[in-house]
Design an enzyme around this catalytic site. Structure first.
Site, PDB file in Angstrom:
ATOM      1  N   HIS A   4      50.008  42.007  47.675  1.00 15.64           N
ATOM      2  CA  HIS A   4      50.864  40.845  47.264  1.00 15.64           C
ATOM      3  C   HIS A   4      50.014  39.766  46.582  1.00 15.64           C
ATOM      4  O   HIS A   4      48.849  39.789  46.867  1.00 15.64           O
ATOM      5  CB  HIS A   4      51.294  40.221  48.528  1.00 15.64           C
ATOM      6  N   ASP A  61      58.592  44.844  51.755  1.00 12.83           N
ATOM      7  CA  ASP A  61      59.235  46.108  51.288  1.00 12.83           C
ATOM      8  C   ASP A  61      59.095  47.442  51.816  1.00 12.83           C
ATOM      9  O   ASP A  61      59.564  48.420  51.662  1.00 12.83           O
ATOM     10  CB  ASP A  61      59.136  46.211  49.751  1.00 12.83           C
TER      11      ASP A  61
HETATM   12  N1  CMC Z   1      48.728  50.253  45.427  1.00 11.16           N
HETATM   13  C1  CMC Z   1      47.339  50.278  44.784  1.00 11.16           C
HETATM   14  N2  CMC Z   1      46.546  49.417  44.341  1.00 11.16           N
HETATM   15  C2  CMC Z   1      46.952  48.219  44.190  1.00 11.16           C
HETATM   16  C3  CMC Z   1      48.212  47.982  44.949  1.00 11.16           C
HETATM   17  C4  CMC Z   1      49.094  49.084  45.255  1.00 11.16           C
HETATM   18  N3  CMC Z   1      50.472  48.632  45.942  1.00 11.16           N
HETATM   19  N4  CMC Z   1      48.251  46.485  44.965  1.00 11.16           N
HETATM   20  C5  CMC Z   1      47.525  46.045  44.180  1.00 11.16           C
HETATM   21  N5  CMC Z   1      46.543  47.053  44.078  1.00 11.16           N
HETATM   22  C6  CMC Z   1      45.069  47.110  43.507  1.00 11.16           C
HETATM   23  C7  CMC Z   1      45.110  46.550  41.997  1.00 11.16           C
HETATM   24  O1  CMC Z   1      45.229  47.971  41.114  1.00 11.16           O
HETATM   25  C8  CMC Z   1      44.017  45.946  41.717  1.00 11.16           C
HETATM   26  O2  CMC Z   1      43.013  46.562  41.793  1.00 11.16           O
HETATM   27  P1  CMC Z   1      41.395  46.433  40.789  1.00 11.16           P
HETATM   28  O3  CMC Z   1      40.846  45.151  41.487  1.00 11.16           O
HETATM   29  O4  CMC Z   1      40.547  47.736  41.226  1.00 11.16           O
HETATM   30  O5  CMC Z   1      42.149  46.333  39.456  1.00 11.16           O
HETATM   31  C9  CMC Z   1      43.854  44.913  42.991  1.00 11.16           C
HETATM   32  O6  CMC Z   1      44.576  45.975  43.851  1.00 11.16           O
HETATM   33  C10 CMC Z   1      44.590  43.781  42.841  1.00 11.16           C
HETATM   34  O7  CMC Z   1      45.967  43.732  42.429  1.00 11.16           O
HETATM   35  P2  CMC Z   1      46.701  43.178  41.318  1.00 11.16           P
HETATM   36  O8  CMC Z   1      47.674  44.127  40.709  1.00 11.16           O
HETATM   37  O9  CMC Z   1      45.662  42.428  40.368  1.00 11.16           O
HETATM   38  O10 CMC Z   1      47.398  42.079  42.132  1.00 11.16           O
HETATM   39  P3  CMC Z   1      48.801  41.160  41.685  1.00 11.16           P
HETATM   40  O11 CMC Z   1      48.754  39.918  42.488  1.00 11.16           O
HETATM   41  O12 CMC Z   1      48.711  41.065  40.031  1.00 11.16           O
HETATM   42  O13 CMC Z   1      50.068  42.174  41.980  1.00 11.16           O
HETATM   43  C11 CMC Z   1      51.850  43.404  43.354  1.00 11.16           C
HETATM   44  C12 CMC Z   1      50.646  41.940  43.412  1.00 11.16           C
HETATM   45  C13 CMC Z   1      52.648  42.831  44.398  1.00 11.16           C
HETATM   46  C14 CMC Z   1      52.462  43.223  41.947  1.00 11.16           C
HETATM   47  C15 CMC Z   1      50.855  44.575  43.550  1.00 11.16           C
HETATM   48  O14 CMC Z   1      50.311  44.610  44.607  1.00 11.16           O
HETATM   49  C16 CMC Z   1      51.843  45.555  43.440  1.00 11.16           C
HETATM   50  O15 CMC Z   1      52.447  46.313  42.430  1.00 11.16           O
HETATM   51  N6  CMC Z   1      52.248  46.296  44.660  1.00 11.16           N
HETATM   52  C17 CMC Z   1      53.259  47.307  44.949  1.00 11.16           C
HETATM   53  C18 CMC Z   1      54.761  46.875  44.536  1.00 11.16           C
HETATM   54  C19 CMC Z   1      55.230  45.876  45.687  1.00 11.16           C
HETATM   55  O16 CMC Z   1      55.169  46.486  46.883  1.00 11.16           O
HETATM   56  N7  CMC Z   1      55.954  44.940  45.359  1.00 11.16           N
HETATM   57  C20 CMC Z   1      56.600  44.115  46.268  1.00 11.16           C
HETATM   58  C21 CMC Z   1      55.937  42.696  46.432  1.00 11.16           C
HETATM   59  S1  CMC Z   1      56.409  41.794  47.945  1.00 11.16           S
HETATM   60  C22 CMC Z   1      58.082  41.623  47.618  1.00 11.16           C
HETATM   61  C23 CMC Z   1      58.503  40.565  46.494  1.00 11.16           C
HETATM   62  O17 CMC Z   1      57.818  39.457  46.298  1.00 11.16           O
HETATM   63  O18 CMC Z   1      59.328  41.032  45.593  1.00 11.16           O
END
Ligand code: CMC
Length: 441
Positions: free
Chosen positions: A314, A372
């Protein structure tokens, strides 16, 4: 803007030695913010923050998240207390009005919502125009947008009474439209709302009842559904809420703005994650279940695979999402009630969570289960099909969107949202064309 400056921040430039001061505001809790609104006028420079990693886009009194503590407050009340002491319509009232309702206010609010649940009869034809295999979110985006074509009498956004009627209509009619989208996809007649039922019981009646026999919603499942709605009701400035605010900043009507929010919610990184999470669990189960978790986690850790652990991570929570804990509790209750305590998908989810939380990849990045991770398992057990999960999220979040939209419209210094950019394209150039006779045919 109600905040006052407590201290100042100074930004200095290394190229010409100039510097500029900005006021810094303290909220009631959370990080202080630097007010950079005069930056461009004074320096000709913009800030650069794609993805809003360090940008507060508005001032708000509605919802607060402490991502490090894993805390979520609606109008100051912890989500754990709201989930236990309130129902969804209490939560709606709280988000819209800032306080929990008295018993008279609650009775009046419930009555108003209950008596706005029917949709205009002509809207049925919208549903009939879609292919049967249309994704219900596609139907929902269209039908909520279409509400602006039916409810002309509440579109004056400068009139607080109009805004309130629109809020009530949206909260009241979303369950009807969500259930109609579902009924359409399974080829069953849609059910009219039943005023004797609570908000969540009525949703179950409209989704699972048929005109052929009486439908008695199960109390445990109704409470579970109500909790799902409470947990998704608002979440400060996430992508869909920010979209609603941006759309609303132009003066667009609330139905159009909420349709924009629904469209944004649909993506798998946001509200679509519950559907994507269950599809992921199903796939691991098909490929061998718990035995195959190791292989799956290895794929997630391989950056070239493009595979993510859905329902994990998140932008704000760097600790356990408090909603995920409550959802896990609800999941156990629902599975117990339905005699599905040994549900393989739930067991798989628990084991996947345990393994991920011990793995350095997730630990070092502070990736925890989000709301989720378990919501799909609960909804599936309740008989809600996977494709409907995001619709249920949209239904629940509608009140948050409306409360945030209303807050923005009520601001005295509200401005249209208009981000700027770092332009890296071609600089000005002239079109040079070959004379017609010389071009090849
Ligand atoms: N699985 C694997 N790696 C992950 C995941 C994941 N679910 N989430 C983040 N990472 C890694 C990402 O690759 C990055 O790694 P690195 O530093 O090596 O590049 C690091 O963790 C930081 O992640 P980010 O993508 O820069 O973080 P963000 O804040 O931009 O993204 C997120 C947040 C929710 C989009 C992401 O965690 C994600 O895609 N999660 C899976 C989808 C999900 O469950 N979404 C629901 C969110 S809660 C309900 C809502 O608000 O809608």
């Amino acid at each position: 803007m109600t905040s006052t400056s407590a201290y100042k921040a100074t930004l200095s430039f290394s190229n010409d030695g100039s510097s500029i001061e900005f006021p810094v505001y303290e909220g009631t809790t959370g990080p202080d913010v630097i007010d950079i609104r005069t930056l461009y006028g004074s320096t000709g420079k913009f800030t650069f923050d794609p993805g809003f990693m360090s940008t507060a886009a508005c001032e708000s009194e509605i919802t607060y998240i402490d991502g490090d503590k894993g805390e979520l407050l609606y109008r100051g009340y912890p989500i754990e207390q709201i989930a236990v002491h309130c129902d969804y319509l209490d939560t709606c009232y709280l988000l819209l009005h800032g306080e929990l309702p008295t018993s008279e206010e609650k009775a009046d609010f419930d009555y108003r919502v209950t008596h706005h649940t029917m949709i205009h009869e002509q809207m049925n034809r919208f549903f009939a125009g879609f292919r049967r295999d249309a994704h219900p979110m596609a139907i929902l985006v269209a039908c909520v947008g279409a509400m602006s074509a039916f409810y002309h009498d509440s579109l004056d956004i400068t009139n607080p009474e109009h805004r309130h009627i629109s809020a009530i209509r949206l909260i009241a009619k979303m369950p009807t439209m969500v259930a109609m989208a579902y009924k359409y996809s399974v080829g069953q007649p849609s059910m009219y709302p039943k005023n004797s039922l609570s908000y969540s019981a009525n949703l179950m009646h409209m989704m699972f009842g048929t005109p052929c026999e009486a439908y008695e919603p199960n109390d445990v499942l109704v409470r579970a559904l109500d909790r799902i709605l409470i947990l998704h009701a608002d979440h400060e400035q996430n992508a869909s809420t920010s979209t609603v605010r941006l759309a609303g900043s132009s003066g667009a009507n609330p139905f159009a703005c909420i349709a924009a929010g629904i469209a944004t919610l649909w993506g798998p990184a946001h509200g679509g994650a519950n559907e994507a999470c269950l599809l992921m669990l199903d796939q691991i189960q098909r490929e061998g279940g718990i035995e195959k978790i190791g292989e799956f986690i290895a794929k997630v850790k391989d950056k070239n695979s493009g595979v993510k652990l859905m329902g994990f991570g998140h932008r704000v929570y760097k600790n356990y999402d408090p909603r995920a804990k409550l959802m896990q509790e609800t999941c156990k209750e629902v599975l117990g009630e339905l005699g599905l305590g040994d549900d393989p998908i739930f067991k798989l989810a628990m084991e996947l969570e345990r393994i991920a939380l011990e793995d350095n990849y997730f630990v070092s990045r502070k990736l925890y289960p989000n709301v989720d991770f378990y919501s799909g398992v609960v909804q599936k057990a309740m008989g809600i099909p996977t494709s409907m999960f995001t619709c249920i999220f949209a239904l629940a979040r509608t009140v948050g969107w409306i409360a945030q939209w209303n807050e923005m419209i009520g601001e005295t210094d509200q401005k249209i949202g208009r981000p700027r950019q770092l332009y890296t394209g071609a600089t000005r150039r002239d079109i040079v064309r070959q004379p017609a006779a010389e071009t090849k045919r």
